[in-house]
Design a protein around this motif. Structure first.
Motif, mmCIF file in Angstrom:
data_model
loop_
_atom_site.group_PDB
_atom_site.id
_atom_site.type_symbol
_atom_site.label_atom_id
_atom_site.label_comp_id
_atom_site.label_asym_id
_atom_site.label_seq_id
_atom_site.Cartn_x
_atom_site.Cartn_y
_atom_site.Cartn_z
ATOM 1 N N ASP A 50 5.659 3.320 -3.355
ATOM 2 C CA ASP A 50 5.094 3.244 -1.930
ATOM 3 C C ASP A 50 4.731 4.570 -1.432
ATOM 4 O O ASP A 50 3.542 4.744 -0.703
ATOM 5 C CB ASP A 50 5.793 2.354 -1.009
ATOM 6 N N VAL A 51 5.698 5.606 -1.642
ATOM 7 C CA VAL A 51 5.366 7.032 -0.971
ATOM 8 C C VAL A 51 4.409 7.411 -1.594
ATOM 9 O O VAL A 51 3.681 8.113 -0.920
ATOM 10 C CB VAL A 51 6.796 7.629 -1.321
ATOM 11 N N ARG A 52 4.086 7.426 -2.988
ATOM 12 C CA ARG A 52 2.965 8.018 -3.723
ATOM 13 C C ARG A 52 1.782 7.356 -3.234
ATOM 14 O O ARG A 52 0.823 8.064 -2.982
ATOM 15 C CB ARG A 52 3.291 7.754 -5.145
ATOM 16 N N GLN A 53 1.678 6.074 -3.149
ATOM 17 C CA GLN A 53 0.493 5.514 -2.552
ATOM 18 C C GLN A 53 0.103 5.772 -1.042
ATOM 19 O O GLN A 53 -1.185 6.127 -0.877
ATOM 20 C CB GLN A 53 0.681 3.930 -2.621
ATOM 21 N N GLY A 54 1.322 6.271 -0.328
ATOM 22 C CA GLY A 54 0.910 6.598 0.968
ATOM 23 C C GLY A 54 0.170 7.983 0.891
ATOM 24 O O GLY A 54 -0.670 8.345 1.858
ATOM 25 N N LEU A 55 0.844 8.946 0.231
ATOM 26 C CA LEU A 55 0.221 10.179 0.057
ATOM 27 C C LEU A 55 -1.249 10.106 -0.424
ATOM 28 O O LEU A 55 -1.916 11.039 0.146
ATOM 29 C CB LEU A 55 1.435 10.988 -0.574
ATOM 30 N N SER B 277 2.753 8.373 8.492
ATOM 31 C CA SER B 277 2.190 7.030 9.129
ATOM 32 C C SER B 277 1.657 6.315 7.880
ATOM 33 O O SER B 277 2.069 5.245 7.583
ATOM 34 C CB SER B 277 1.159 7.328 9.972
ATOM 35 N N SER B 278 0.840 7.089 7.081
ATOM 36 C CA SER B 278 0.377 6.357 5.609
ATOM 37 C C SER B 278 1.406 5.857 4.684
ATOM 38 O O SER B 278 1.272 4.961 4.340
ATOM 39 C CB SER B 278 -0.516 7.513 5.060
ATOM 40 N N ILE B 279 2.298 6.746 4.531
ATOM 41 C CA ILE B 279 3.650 6.363 3.852
ATOM 42 C C ILE B 279 4.262 5.070 4.361
ATOM 43 O O ILE B 279 4.838 4.029 3.442
ATOM 44 C CB ILE B 279 4.703 7.417 3.587
ATOM 45 N N LEU B 280 4.453 4.945 5.550
ATOM 46 C CA LEU B 280 5.380 3.943 6.276
ATOM 47 C C LEU B 280 4.501 2.666 6.223
ATOM 48 O O LEU B 280 4.926 1.527 5.772
ATOM 49 C CB LEU B 280 5.571 4.123 7.393
ATOM 50 N N ALA B 281 3.170 2.786 6.505
ATOM 51 C CA ALA B 281 2.463 1.612 6.066
ATOM 52 C C ALA B 281 2.347 1.183 4.915
ATOM 53 O O ALA B 281 2.076 -0.282 4.705
ATOM 54 C CB ALA B 281 0.966 2.116 6.816
ATOM 55 N N ALA B 282 2.040 2.123 3.899
ATOM 56 C CA ALA B 282 2.126 1.458 2.565
ATOM 57 C C ALA B 282 3.267 1.101 2.026
ATOM 58 O O ALA B 282 3.437 -0.068 0.945
ATOM 59 C CB ALA B 282 1.882 2.751 1.445
#
Length: 454
Positions: free
Chosen positions: A301-306, A72-77
């Motif tokens: 974005d994936v890095r920021q989401g994690l 969820s965090s990855i998709l939001a980021a």
């Protein structure tokens, strides 16, 4: 049945008045009480919102909630409006369905319940035990909220099992089975093979499945189900791998992961515990599947989401001096993961355990994992659920496993007060054993900390 709900308290009272298997003794129900007919009919009356929103569906004995939170965090980021459905909640019911980390407001929540009331009334009057349950209504409220708020995708955590879970009517882009071990044996079965059958029930024809299952019996069932249903299966350790887990110069956990299409380097893992590296690996494997379906998910974005993911009550530090950790570990595998996390970060401190448990769990198995790693034991029973194990039974189990004496506290607040008195500023207090125990104490401790700071 009310004609209309006016206040938030009335909405909560109405929902809690429905049949709620989260609060019923395990021996009072079985698999015959779980069926998809009610959920299917309710969704039909709602206009089938689940068919209009793509989903990622996640089952498993352990790690499914953390994996959902990461996705969820990855998709939001990445700029998507992502609905996240989880269970149970810790503090507020609305935690169960959020969009990009934001719960519905109380007025929005009241409106959602009111829009469902006519459909609930209609189903309550149908023959054949069609009255929607608490969890079914929670799932329906999530779908309604996600549809009205125009989410791009929903990440759904299975509540119990998978095959007959209310979430299993979704239309997933990817399904995920994190792992399988013994839990909820009264409903799901007494063997890992039987439990895996229920978990693998979320597998859909032609839809890819990502799995971290390692137990041979569970693996055989997942592979057989995917083969029968024509679901392309990608397995941890075979098709994608956690290559390395290490700390950077700021003591941030990072992982290196390889998949069939990507080589992820130095990806952050914000959640505590070695086991979260595996959950993050599963999330990255799902990201690769979504990329194959043309979802725009950049490495940054994936890095920021994690990095920005938050998941309450999972090795969560809520206070310092003494350090207070709350963790909703409620099976032996979760307890083992909690201990591994403590051994990484609190090796030199005295450890105080505040523990309560639920009757249908393998309480002895959980205690076997925990007891050798704590210096002081405080046993209690939570108040807000009749499924709590009595102090007498907890004491008997502990006495059979260790010669270390245990303190008994009549309720969670008394246990917390006692633990504080027993701890010095350099010690660590760990509150675990049940979501219900954590829910009763987490907000109280947080409020005490805020008052101290002020």
């Amino acid at each position: 049945m009310p004609d209309r709900i006016e206040t938030y308290e009335q909405a909560i009272e109405f929902l809690f008045g429905r049949i709620n298997y989260e609060r019923i003794q395990a021996e009072a129900y079985s698999t015959s009480d779980f069926k998809l007919d009610r959920m299917r009919r309710l969704l039909e009356l709602m206009g089938n919102p689940h068919e209009r929103i793509p989903a990622i569906h996640v089952a498993g004995t352990k790690g499914k909630g953390s994996t959902c939170s990461m996705l969820s965090s990855i998709l939001a980021a990445s700029g998507y409006r992502c609905g996240l459905y989880i269970s149970p909640h810790i503090t507020a019911f609305e935690e169960r369905f959020t969009i990009n980390g934001v719960m519905p407001t109380q007025s929005e929540f009241i409106g959602l319940v009111n829009r469902l009331l006519p459909m609930i009334t209609q189903m309550d009057n149908m023959p054949g035990r069609m009255q929607p349950t608490y969890f079914e209504l929670a799932t329906a409220l999530a779908w309604l909220h996600f549809l009205e708020q125009n989410v791009d995708i929903a990440v759904l955590e299975v509540g119990l099992g998978g095959r007959l879970d209310s979430t299993n009517l979704c239309k997933p882009l990817v399904t995920v089975i994190t792992n399988v071990s013994r839990d909820h044996t009264h409903v799901l079965g007494s063997t890992v093979h039987q439990i895996a059958y229920e978990k693998a029930g979320i597998v859909k024809s032609g839809i890819p499945t990502i799995s971290g299952v390692t137990h041979p019996d569970a693996l055989a069932m997942v592979e057989e189900t995917c083969r029968e249903r024509g679901s392309p299966l990608k397995l941890l350790g075979r098709d994608f791998r956690l290559v390395d887990r290490h700390l950077d110069e700021h003591e941030q956990v990072q992982i290196d992961v390889t998949t069939s299409t990507s080589n992820w380097q130095q990806m952050p893992v914000a959640l505590r515990g070695p086991h979260q590296a595996v959950n993050a690996t599963l999330a990255l494997a799902v990201v690769d599947e979504l990329r194959q379906l043309n979802w725009d998910l950049s490495d940054d974005d994936v890095r920021q989401g994690l990095l920005s993911v938050s998941w309450p009550a999972r090795v969560e530090v809520i206070a310092r001096r003494p350090t207070v950790i709350v963790d909703a570990a409620h099976n032996w595998e979760s307890a083992r993961a909690l201990v591994a996390s403590l051994n990484e970060s609190t090796k030199l401190r005295k450890r105080i355990l505040v523990f309560a448990a639920t009757k249908d769990k393998d309480v002895a198995g959980i205690l076997r994992q925990l007891l050798p790693h704590f210096d002081t034991l405080v046993l209690t029973r939570y108040l807000d659920n009749p499924r709590g194990v009595s102090l007498e039974e907890l004491s008997r189990l502990v006495n059979a496993l260790t010669v270390r004496p245990a303190h008994l506290a009549k309720d969670p607040l008394a246990a917390w007060t006692l633990a504080k008195r027993l701890a010095t500023q350099d010690d660590v207090i760990v509150i675990t054993g049940s979501f219900f125990l954590v829910a009763e104490l987490r907000s109280t401790i947080a409020e005490e900390c805020r008052a101290t700071l002020n």
